[in-house]
Design an enzyme around this catalytic site. Structure first.
Site, mmCIF file in Angstrom:
data_model
loop_
_atom_site.group_PDB
_atom_site.id
_atom_site.type_symbol
_atom_site.label_atom_id
_atom_site.label_comp_id
_atom_site.label_asym_id
_atom_site.label_seq_id
_atom_site.Cartn_x
_atom_site.Cartn_y
_atom_site.Cartn_z
ATOM 1 N N LYS A 1 0.884 -1.211 0.287
ATOM 2 C CA LYS A 1 0.347 0.306 0.003
ATOM 3 C C LYS A 1 0.980 1.354 -0.240
ATOM 4 O O LYS A 1 1.871 1.588 0.677
ATOM 5 C CB LYS A 1 -0.824 0.131 1.462
ATOM 6 C CG LYS A 1 -1.975 0.737 1.389
ATOM 7 C CD LYS A 1 -2.697 1.386 2.375
ATOM 8 C CE LYS A 1 -3.872 2.213 2.030
ATOM 9 N NZ LYS A 1 -4.768 2.237 4.029
ATOM 10 N N SER B 1 -10.103 2.158 2.760
ATOM 11 C CA SER B 1 -8.902 2.730 2.107
ATOM 12 C C SER B 1 -7.775 2.183 1.765
ATOM 13 O O SER B 1 -7.373 2.255 0.692
ATOM 14 C CB SER B 1 -7.917 3.885 2.818
ATOM 15 O OG SER B 1 -6.727 3.318 3.571
ATOM 16 N N SER C 1 -9.843 -0.318 7.455
ATOM 17 C CA SER C 1 -9.417 -0.001 6.046
ATOM 18 C C SER C 1 -8.664 -1.347 5.166
ATOM 19 O O SER C 1 -8.528 -1.483 3.881
ATOM 20 C CB SER C 1 -8.344 1.258 5.884
ATOM 21 O OG SER C 1 -8.456 1.851 5.574
HETATM 22 N N1 GLN Z 1 -12.969 4.384 6.656
HETATM 23 C C1 GLN Z 1 -12.545 5.117 7.385
HETATM 24 C C2 GLN Z 1 -11.686 6.254 7.338
HETATM 25 O O1 GLN Z 1 -12.282 6.757 7.202
HETATM 26 C C3 GLN Z 1 -11.158 4.028 7.795
HETATM 27 C C4 GLN Z 1 -10.059 4.233 7.270
HETATM 28 C C5 GLN Z 1 -9.114 3.376 7.373
HETATM 29 O O2 GLN Z 1 -9.101 2.160 8.015
HETATM 30 N N2 GLN Z 1 -7.506 3.713 7.152
HETATM 31 O O3 GLN Z 1 -11.522 6.799 8.353
#
Ligand code: GLN
Length: 478
Positions: free
Chosen positions: A79, A154, A178
């Site tokens: 990532k 994400s 994420s």
């Molecule tokens: N969807 C969550 C957010 O937007 C988690 C994102 C993540 O785990 N990086 O913050």
């Protein structure tokens, strides 16, 4: 070769026994990426030179008949929030479009030291903020199961790459779901370890007290193998824990009979899609048939998790992102005439709308007069949520939940409604607030063929048990 279902053990064995070479294997993955990734959008940067150098090293070992390291010759993707030495790292943001880090993230360095071949850097929501990958400054990622749908976020690129056979395993980060949510949306296994289990050194910070690094893979065994490779104390991260790392792969073989499985009504509440619910109920039945004892538990503060998460995460993000001001990292606005103008313009040009929204929310929550009302209160809720888990784990060994209330949604479906997007994180943010480990394993498909994920949560530093149950379930499901 079936790249889509290739496991780590099979890839390594093929290279070891010289049925193929690590070089040829990497080339086949690059060919697959060249043919399929234009439709999917998982990769932002390819690192072919670095990959082929590492592959050549593995081929030399195999030719000499020496044993390959545990990930020897295995093609992986990373990532783009994990820094890689000499290899562009953008965090999905324009502000880091041309950023070339001077060092490697510890997790990446450990995979490479174990023989992994790094194919490239994977698309994600900007600074890992999002649940659909639509917040990437570069391009969306499409779900390999249905190109009209999001892969989740994400770490959308990390999930899609494994699902599409464009990497054997990948790394992602999980601040509020994420890793687990995109794994669930794409039909692969995603693991968020305990806070402190894997060093965060070299992870571009979103919310430092909630950020975790973990693997995506086709199987639970592969997830266990990647975790074993990365886990353990790192002097470069003072929050990485000095706790012994079990042999997660060996632990998978212990049975699950008698394991106590908690089911919390708060995770089967309003808003849960009927097909997801039915699939979860079938999975719980299956676990019972394996000899597990199903026990009702209560996690009464769950309803406050989303507001607490979106205060704590944005507060920390507003501080962490202060460093992107045009001085040291990445973009510097060319328009500016004074220093403060330079800060302002750089941030205005470099950050996308969701990142700006979060910085504003976080700055507001931390400001004088509001700190007690928002930030301090959110921290108190965090403690209550952690205690909910502590008392549940006195009665049960693991807790099973849906990973996400719905299967993958359509691109554009939620992008105009940030609140709807935030609310869908309800089943994943709790584990980040409490720091406990969680895994998402595929547990079926909707009638229209979209994957559904089963989430298993465990006690602090007890990844071994959630992996063991996930493995038993995966085997039983066939
Ligand atoms: N969807 C969550 C957010 O937007 C988690 C994102 C993540 O785990 N990086 O913050």
């Amino acid at each position: 070769m079936d790249l889509k279902n290739l496991t780590i053990a099979a890839a390594r064995a093929d290279v070891q026994e010289r049925k193929t070479s690590a070089t040829a294997l990497a080339e086949s993955f690059y060919a697959k990426i060249a043919s399929d990734d234009p439709q999917i959008g998982a990769y932002l940067t390819l690192s072919k030179d670095r990959a082929l150098e590492q592959a050549a090293r593995m081929d030399v070992l195999a030719a000499k008949g020496e044993a390959l390291p545990p990930l020897g010759g295995v093609p992986v993707g990373i990532k783009d929030v994990l820094v890689t030495r000499g290899l562009r790292t953008t965090a999905g943001s324009k502000i880091l479009e041309n950023y070339i880090p001077p060092n490697d993230c510890t997790a990446v360095a450990r995979l490479e030291a174990a023989g992994a071949v790094i194919l490239g850097k994977l698309n994600c929501d900007e600074f890992a903020m999002g649940s659909s990958n639509e917040n990437s400054a570069y391009k969306p990622v499409r779900n390999p199961r249905d190109l009209e749908r999001v892969p989740g976020g994400s770490s959308g690129g990390s999930a899609a790459a494994v699902a599409a056979g464009m990497a054997v395993a990948t790394l992602g980060s999980d601040t509020g779901g994420s890793i687990r949510q995109p794994a669930s949306f794409c039909g692969v296994v995603g693991l968020k370890p305990t806070y402190g289990r894997v060093s965060r050194y070299g992870l571009i910070a979103f919310a430092s007290s909630l950020d975790h690094i973990g693997p995506f893979a086709n199987t639970v065994t592969d997830s266990a193998l990647v975790l074993r490779t990365m886990a353990g104390r790192d002097p470069m991260d003072s929050t990485s824990a000095d706790v012994p790392v079990p042999d997660y792969v060996a632990e998978l073989q212990k049975g699950v009979r008698g394991l106590r499985i908690g089911v919390a009504k708060e995770y089967f509440a309003e808003g849960l899609d009927a097909e997801v619910r039915a699939s979860l109920e079938a999975a719980i039945q299956k676990l019972a048939s394996l000899g597990c004892e199903v026990v009702p538990v209560s996690l009464p503060h769950t309803e406050y998790a989303i507001p607490a998460y979106y205060i704590v995460a944005t507060a920390e993000a507003s501080a962490n992102l202060a460093r992107f001001d045009g001085v040291r990292y990445g973009l510097r606005s060319k328009e500016a005439r004074t220093l403060s103008d330079m800060y302002r313009k750089t941030r205005d040009e470099g950050f996308g709308p969701e990142v700006k929204r979060r910085i504003m929310l976080g700055t507001y929550a931390l400001s004088t007069g509001y700190y007690d009302a928002y930030y301090l209160k959110a921290q108190r809720v965090r403690t209550l949520l952690t205690r909910d888990f502590e008392s549940a784990f006195q009665k049960v060994d693991v807790i099973v939940t849906p990973t996400s209330p719905t299967a993958a949604f359509k691109l554009g479906e939620k992008s105009d409604d940030p609140l709807a997007m935030y609310l869908a994180d309800i089943y994943t943010v709790t584990a980040n607030l409490a720091g406990i480990p969680g895994i998402s394993v595929p547990c079926g498909d909707t009638r229209s063929g979209l994957p559904i994920g089963l989430q298993i949560l465990g006690r602090h530093f007890d990844e071994a048990t959630i992996l063991r149950l996930a493995h038993a379930y995966e085997q039983a499901r066939g």
